[in-house]
Design a protein around this motif. Structure first.
Motif, PDB file in Angstrom:
ATOM      1  N   GLY A  58       0.774  -1.231   0.000  1.00  0.00           N
ATOM      2  CA  GLY A  58       0.000   0.000   0.000  1.00  0.00           C
ATOM      3  C   GLY A  58       0.807   1.284   0.000  1.00  0.00           C
ATOM      4  N   TYR A  59       2.140   1.222  -0.096  1.00  0.00           N
ATOM      5  CA  TYR A  59       2.961   2.437  -0.089  1.00  0.00           C
ATOM      6  C   TYR A  59       3.133   2.972  -1.513  1.00  0.00           C
ATOM      7  N   LEU A  60       3.217   4.295  -1.612  1.00  0.00           N
ATOM      8  CA  LEU A  60       3.365   4.941  -2.916  1.00  0.00           C
ATOM      9  C   LEU A  60       4.833   5.008  -3.312  1.00  0.00           C
ATOM     10  N   VAL A  61       5.118   4.682  -4.575  1.00  0.00           N
ATOM     11  CA  VAL A  61       6.448   4.839  -5.159  1.00  0.00           C
ATOM     12  C   VAL A  61       6.312   5.771  -6.355  1.00  0.00           C
ATOM     13  N   VAL A  62       7.183   6.771  -6.443  1.00  0.00           N
ATOM     14  CA  VAL A  62       7.169   7.707  -7.574  1.00  0.00           C
ATOM     15  C   VAL A  62       8.570   7.769  -8.170  1.00  0.00           C
ATOM     16  N   GLY A  63       8.630   7.977  -9.484  1.00  0.00           N
ATOM     17  CA  GLY A  63       9.912   8.075 -10.181  1.00  0.00           C
ATOM     18  C   GLY A  63       9.867   9.158 -11.236  1.00  0.00           C
ATOM     19  N   GLY A  64      11.018   9.752 -11.515  1.00  0.00           N
ATOM     20  CA  GLY A  64      11.082  10.818 -12.504  1.00  0.00           C
ATOM     21  C   GLY A  64      11.067  10.292 -13.923  1.00  0.00           C
ATOM     22  N   ARG A  65      10.459  11.063 -14.833  1.00  0.00           N
ATOM     23  CA  ARG A  65      10.447  10.708 -16.263  1.00  0.00           C
ATOM     24  C   ARG A  65      11.609  11.365 -17.005  1.00  0.00           C
ATOM     25  N   ASN A  66      12.179  12.418 -16.397  1.00  0.00           N
ATOM     26  CA  ASN A  66      13.271  13.144 -17.040  1.00  0.00           C
ATOM     27  C   ASN A  66      14.067  13.875 -15.969  1.00  0.00           C
ATOM     28  N   ALA A  67      15.083  14.648 -16.407  1.00  0.00           N
ATOM     29  CA  ALA A  67      15.953  15.340 -15.451  1.00  0.00           C
ATOM     30  C   ALA A  67      15.182  16.362 -14.628  1.00  0.00           C
ATOM     31  N   ASP A  68      14.252  17.079 -15.264  1.00  0.00           N
ATOM     32  CA  ASP A  68      13.474  18.075 -14.525  1.00  0.00           C
ATOM     33  C   ASP A  68      12.665  17.419 -13.408  1.00  0.00           C
ATOM     34  N   GLN A  69      12.042  16.281 -13.714  1.00  0.00           N
ATOM     35  CA  GLN A  69      11.242  15.612 -12.689  1.00  0.00           C
ATOM     36  C   GLN A  69      12.131  15.014 -11.600  1.00  0.00           C
ATOM     37  N   ASN A  70      13.326  14.537 -11.959  1.00  0.00           N
ATOM     38  CA  ASN A  70      14.249  14.060 -10.932  1.00  0.00           C
ATOM     39  C   ASN A  70      14.572  15.176  -9.940  1.00  0.00           C
ATOM     40  N   GLU A  71      14.830  16.371 -10.466  1.00  0.00           N
ATOM     41  CA  GLU A  71      15.113  17.525  -9.607  1.00  0.00           C
ATOM     42  C   GLU A  71      13.917  17.842  -8.713  1.00  0.00           C
ATOM     43  N   ALA A  72      12.725  17.846  -9.290  1.00  0.00           N
ATOM     44  CA  ALA A  72      11.519  18.195  -8.530  1.00  0.00           C
ATOM     45  C   ALA A  72      11.245  17.188  -7.422  1.00  0.00           C
ATOM     46  N   LEU A  73      11.442  15.906  -7.705  1.00  0.00           N
ATOM     47  CA  LEU A  73      11.182  14.882  -6.693  1.00  0.00           C
ATOM     48  C   LEU A  73      12.067  15.072  -5.470  1.00  0.00           C
ATOM     49  N   GLN A 106      22.716   1.186 -10.419  1.00  0.00           N
ATOM     50  CA  GLN A 106      24.143   1.387 -10.629  1.00  0.00           C
ATOM     51  C   GLN A 106      24.395   1.998 -12.005  1.00  0.00           C
ATOM     52  N   ALA A 107      23.546   1.637 -12.976  1.00  0.00           N
ATOM     53  CA  ALA A 107      23.702   2.179 -14.324  1.00  0.00           C
ATOM     54  C   ALA A 107      23.244   3.631 -14.357  1.00  0.00           C
ATOM     55  N   ARG A 108      23.897   4.423 -15.238  1.00  0.00           N
ATOM     56  CA  ARG A 108      23.477   5.807 -15.413  1.00  0.00           C
ATOM     57  C   ARG A 108      22.164   5.843 -16.199  1.00  0.00           C
ATOM     58  N   GLY A 109      21.475   6.976 -16.107  1.00  0.00           N
ATOM     59  CA  GLY A 109      20.266   7.143 -16.890  1.00  0.00           C
ATOM     60  C   GLY A 109      19.029   6.543 -16.255  1.00  0.00           C
ATOM     61  N   GLY A 110      19.084   6.316 -14.956  1.00  0.00           N
ATOM     62  CA  GLY A 110      17.924   5.776 -14.263  1.00  0.00           C
ATOM     63  C   GLY A 110      17.103   6.880 -13.612  1.00  0.00           C
ATOM     64  N   PRO A 111      15.830   6.616 -13.320  1.00  0.00           N
ATOM     65  CA  PRO A 111      14.992   7.634 -12.680  1.00  0.00           C
ATOM     66  C   PRO A 111      15.294   7.734 -11.186  1.00  0.00           C
ATOM     67  N   VAL A 112      15.163   8.951 -10.632  1.00  0.00           N
ATOM     68  CA  VAL A 112      15.105   9.082  -9.176  1.00  0.00           C
ATOM     69  C   VAL A 112      13.833   8.379  -8.722  1.00  0.00           C
ATOM     70  N   THR A 113      13.950   7.462  -7.801  1.00  0.00           N
ATOM     71  CA  THR A 113      12.798   6.688  -7.323  1.00  0.00           C
ATOM     72  C   THR A 113      12.657   6.890  -5.819  1.00  0.00           C
ATOM     73  N   PHE A 141      11.283  -1.372  -9.642  1.00  0.00           N
ATOM     74  CA  PHE A 141      10.761  -0.220 -10.384  1.00  0.00           C
ATOM     75  C   PHE A 141      11.924   0.631 -10.905  1.00  0.00           C
ATOM     76  N   ALA A 142      12.914   0.905 -10.010  1.00  0.00           N
ATOM     77  CA  ALA A 142      14.060   1.727 -10.407  1.00  0.00           C
ATOM     78  C   ALA A 142      14.843   1.069 -11.544  1.00  0.00           C
ATOM     79  N   VAL A 143      15.015  -0.246 -11.473  1.00  0.00           N
ATOM     80  CA  VAL A 143      15.759  -0.969 -12.513  1.00  0.00           C
ATOM     81  C   VAL A 143      14.983  -0.998 -13.827  1.00  0.00           C
ATOM     82  N   SER A 144      13.680  -1.315 -13.754  1.00  0.00           N
ATOM     83  CA  SER A 144      12.886  -1.537 -14.968  1.00  0.00           C
ATOM     84  C   SER A 144      12.734  -0.274 -15.803  1.00  0.00           C
ATOM     85  N   TYR A 145      12.678   0.888 -15.159  1.00  0.00           N
ATOM     86  CA  TYR A 145      12.474   2.125 -15.912  1.00  0.00           C
ATOM     87  C   TYR A 145      13.787   2.871 -16.152  1.00  0.00           C
ATOM     88  N   SER A 146      14.905   2.177 -15.987  1.00  0.00           N
ATOM     89  CA  SER A 146      16.213   2.789 -16.238  1.00  0.00           C
ATOM     90  C   SER A 146      16.673   2.497 -17.662  1.00  0.00           C
TER      91      SER A 146
END
Length: 701
Positions: free
Chosen positions: A500-515, A530-537, A564-569
């Motif tokens: 039941g906990y919420l997880v949110v991730g960024g779609r781009n650099a701007d959203q990573n900053e906002a999160l 560990q890989a670059r180009g992943g979302p802030v989760t 979630f962090a791995v799959s959307y990276s």
């Protein structure tokens, strides 16, 4: 010390503050246990399942309950529960209010087709009333017909007369109300200011004022000290600055629960337990309250206790019939007194004229009483009739033919007689109301008997049925209703874990900053690959408008956030099927680089130890959720499969993101009889929002 069995007005003021933090929660289902315990099962999208318990019997309470403290669902729901389900299913909880510092809560629920209010009376006999948008009573547990108010289906709901709110009282109003009392200061606070005994004593202790101080001896300094204590209490309640306590006696039995520590209980030497929230403290207190078997609601048995309900209704009818007989006798007695005044007109007029003339001449009431007593000794008939003189009320009491009649000296014989006839008429009107109430009770009695007969007739057929497990066959419905709400997190990638906990991730650099800058709180968890180009989760402990709260996240939620962090990276786009992820505390995340280094937009510096999740599978599921909202959802399969009616599982593959979304749409559409519903809530564009960047293959459905 007897244990608390009813919440105080101060308790309810604090409870309202906490419950309103759950505004926006969705109602799933309503249950009624016996005739006094209501349960509303709701879901908050940030905090998961909520259970609201409201009890209005011998125990009077309202609070959220832990799932392990919730009674099993009863068998066949009564009409009251079915009516609530029809009105509240899918509705949003829009807030709760306390009425005029009284022990009354009004819960508001909003839904597109109709809004509903539930008024809970936690005083006297207790009651729960369901109101429509106009304030008309749809149904109530108890029908009330009094001279002062009526609560009955089809009538406008009437609140009791307003009471003084001590948490809003001004210093001048405090002084005026105190001066009207003729007792000590603690009793005055309890009654004149509606604080009740416990909090009246607590305020005296906080103010350093002797509880037994007579009002006549109280000074302005005493009132100032009391007012300062009231202001302190007011600020604690309104600011939501609670430090809840459950108090126990020497035998470890619970005796009280309060939103903050009370000096009165500390002075009594009671043991205390601290809790994180007042709701949690209330739940723990009432769960542990030692009730006798007769006092506990029969929530464990599938079969309602029809015999007890029938006996209760018959007992009420017997009491109502006895009251009607009393009304007849009282009305007849008032009419007889009025007729006696006319039958003894000259004597009564003599009494009234004598007393009125003496008052006009300025004769004190005590002297009038002495003169009448002397006249009685001399055998004067008018004086002999008088048995009492009350100067404070301006009345005299006379005896006529074994009847005692109190007369208002400012009126003549006719007006005094009219007053008695009016009282007789008022009593007769109460009788009419009581007769209507009897008819309502008889209808309730017949309804209970019908439910008993229906239950017994269907008992064999229904033995294997479990109402709680009944589910709607959404896939085969010809028309699925669309129910949706906008949420703050929908601008990001998101899902709710299986816990039941919420997880949110960024779609781009701007959203990573906002999160990180706007939405990350100190008790959240930060995930990255560990890989670059992943979302802030972010695994959220609380929502952005809620107070920070430390959470012990289950391992399942941590694993799902890592997946979630791995799959959307970027590894999905690279066609890789697994990678490592790590987790840190928010305090370890910084935008400040080491000397001489540069941090790109959307990137951050991580300092300190990391918790690693190794070889995490790159895999997502997309599906269609039908309750409490209808929408497409996506994320780790273990989280999505428990919430969606039907799902598809994807891994890195050959179909471009846009093509994969169209393919998913066609597959999901085949699962539902109502294909237009799928088009509304799970179009290819909506599905694509939940697919990782890069190619995908559907591996199972």
């Amino acid at each position: 010390m007897d244990p608390k069995r009813e919440l105080t007005s101060v308790d309810l003021a604090a409870l309202v503050t906490e419950l309103n933090r759950y505004e926006g929660a969705k109602v799933d289902k309503a249950y009624l246990y016996g005739d006094d315990l209501l349960r509303l099962k709701m879901r908050d999208f940030d905090r998961g399942r909520l259970e609201l318990l409201v009890e209005v019997g011998d125990i009077k309470r309202a609070h959220l309950a832990a799932q392990e403290h919730v009674p099993d669902a009863p068998g066949r729901p009564p009409n009251f529960a079915m009516m609530l389900r029809n009105r509240l299913s899918g509705a949003d909880f829009a807030g709760v209010e306390q009425y005029d510092f009284d022990r009354i809560l009004t819960f508001t629920f909003e839904r597109g087709d109709e809004n509903t209010k539930i008024v809970v009376e936690l005083f006297g006999q207790g009651n729960i009333s369901v109101l429509d948008e106009t304030g008309e009573v749809v149904r109530s547990l108890e029908t009330v017909r009094l001279k002062s108010r009526t609560v009955a289906p089809g009538a406008q709901y009437e609140y009791p007369a307003s009471r003084l709110d001590p948490l809003s009282v001004s210093r001048d109003a405090l002084g005026r109300n105190m001066e009207q009392s003729d007792t000590d200061i603690v009793r005055t606070l309890a009654t004149q200011l509606n604080l009740g005994g416990l909090y009246a004593e607590e305020l005296c202790t906080r103010a350093g004022v002797d509880k037994t101080l007579d009002i006549a001896d109280a000074t302005e300094d005493d009132y100032d000290a009391v007012f300062d204590a009231i202001v302190e209490l007011r600020e604690q309640v309104r600011a939501g600055e609670f430090d809840p306590r459950v108090y126990l006696d020497d035998d470890d039995n619970v005796v009280d629960v309060t939103p903050f520590p009370l000096r009165e209980h500390q002075n009594e030497g009671l043991d205390e337990e601290a809790h994180d929230s007042f709701n949690e403290a209330l739940d723990e207190y009432f769960f542990r309250l030692d009730l006798t078997a007769d006092e506990q609601p029969d929530v464990g048995s599938n079969r309602p206790d029809f015999e007890a309900q029938i006996a209760k209704q018959e007992r009420i009818i017997e009491q109502q019939e006895g009251a009607i007989e009393g009304f007849d006798e009282r009305a007849a007695a008032e009419r007889e007194r009025a007729e006696l005044l006319y039958a003894n007109y000259d004597l009564v007029d003599d009494v009234l004229s004598t007393v009125r003339s003496a008052r006009e001449e300025g004769v004190p009431w005590d002297d009038i009483a002495d003169k009448l007593e002397a006249g009685a000794e001399q055998g004067i008939p008018a004086a002999e009739a008088v048995t009492n003189v009350d100067g404070a009320e301006g009345t005299v009491t006379i005896d006529l033919d074994d009847s005692t009649i109190t007369l208002d000296v400012s009126m003549g014989v006719e007006k005094n007689a009219d007053r008695l006839y009016t009282e007789a008429k008022r009593i007769q009107e109460k009788k009419e109301g009581a007769l209507a109430a009897i008819e309502d009770t008889r209808e309730e009695l017949e309804a209970v008997k019908r439910r008993r007969d229906e239950w017994e007739a269907d008992d064999d057929e229904d033995d294997a049925e479990d109402e709680e497990e009944e589910e709607i066959e959404w896939l085969s419905l010809q028309s699925v209703p669309v129910k949706s709400t906008d949420h703050w997190y929908e601008q990001f990638r998101w899902f709710h874990t299986s816990d039941g906990y919420l997880v949110v991730g960024g779609r781009n650099a701007d959203q990573n900053e906002a999160l990180v800058k706007k939405y990350m709180d100190k008790h959240d968890r930060f995930f990255h690959t560990q890989a670059r180009g992943g979302p802030v989760t972010l695994l959220k402990a609380t929502g952005p408008s809620e107070p920070a709260k430390e959470v012990d996240f289950p391992e399942s939620s941590l694993q799902e956030a890592a997946q979630f962090a791995v799959s959307y990276s970027s590894i999905w786009k690279d066609g890789r099927f697994a990678d490592d992820a790590y987790m840190v505390e928010p305090s370890q995340v910084s935008k400040t680089p080491e000397s001489g280094e540069y941090i790109e937009k959307g990137s951050f510096v991580i300092r300190g130890d990391r918790t690693y999740f190794n070889d995490v599978a790159a895999e997502v599921a997309v599906g269609i959720q039908c309750e409490p909202e209808t929408r497409v959802i996506g994320g780790p399969p273990s989280a999505i499969e428990t919430r969606a009616e039907t799902t598809l599982t994807l891994k890195p593959g050959q179909y471009a993101q846009n093509d994969a979304a169209k393919l998913c749409y066609r597959r999901l559409r085949e699962h539902f009889a109502d294909t237009s519903f799928v088009r509304k809530v799970a179009s290819p564009d909506l599905i694509q929002e939940f697919l990782p960047p890069g190619g995908s293959d559907i591996v199972s459905e």
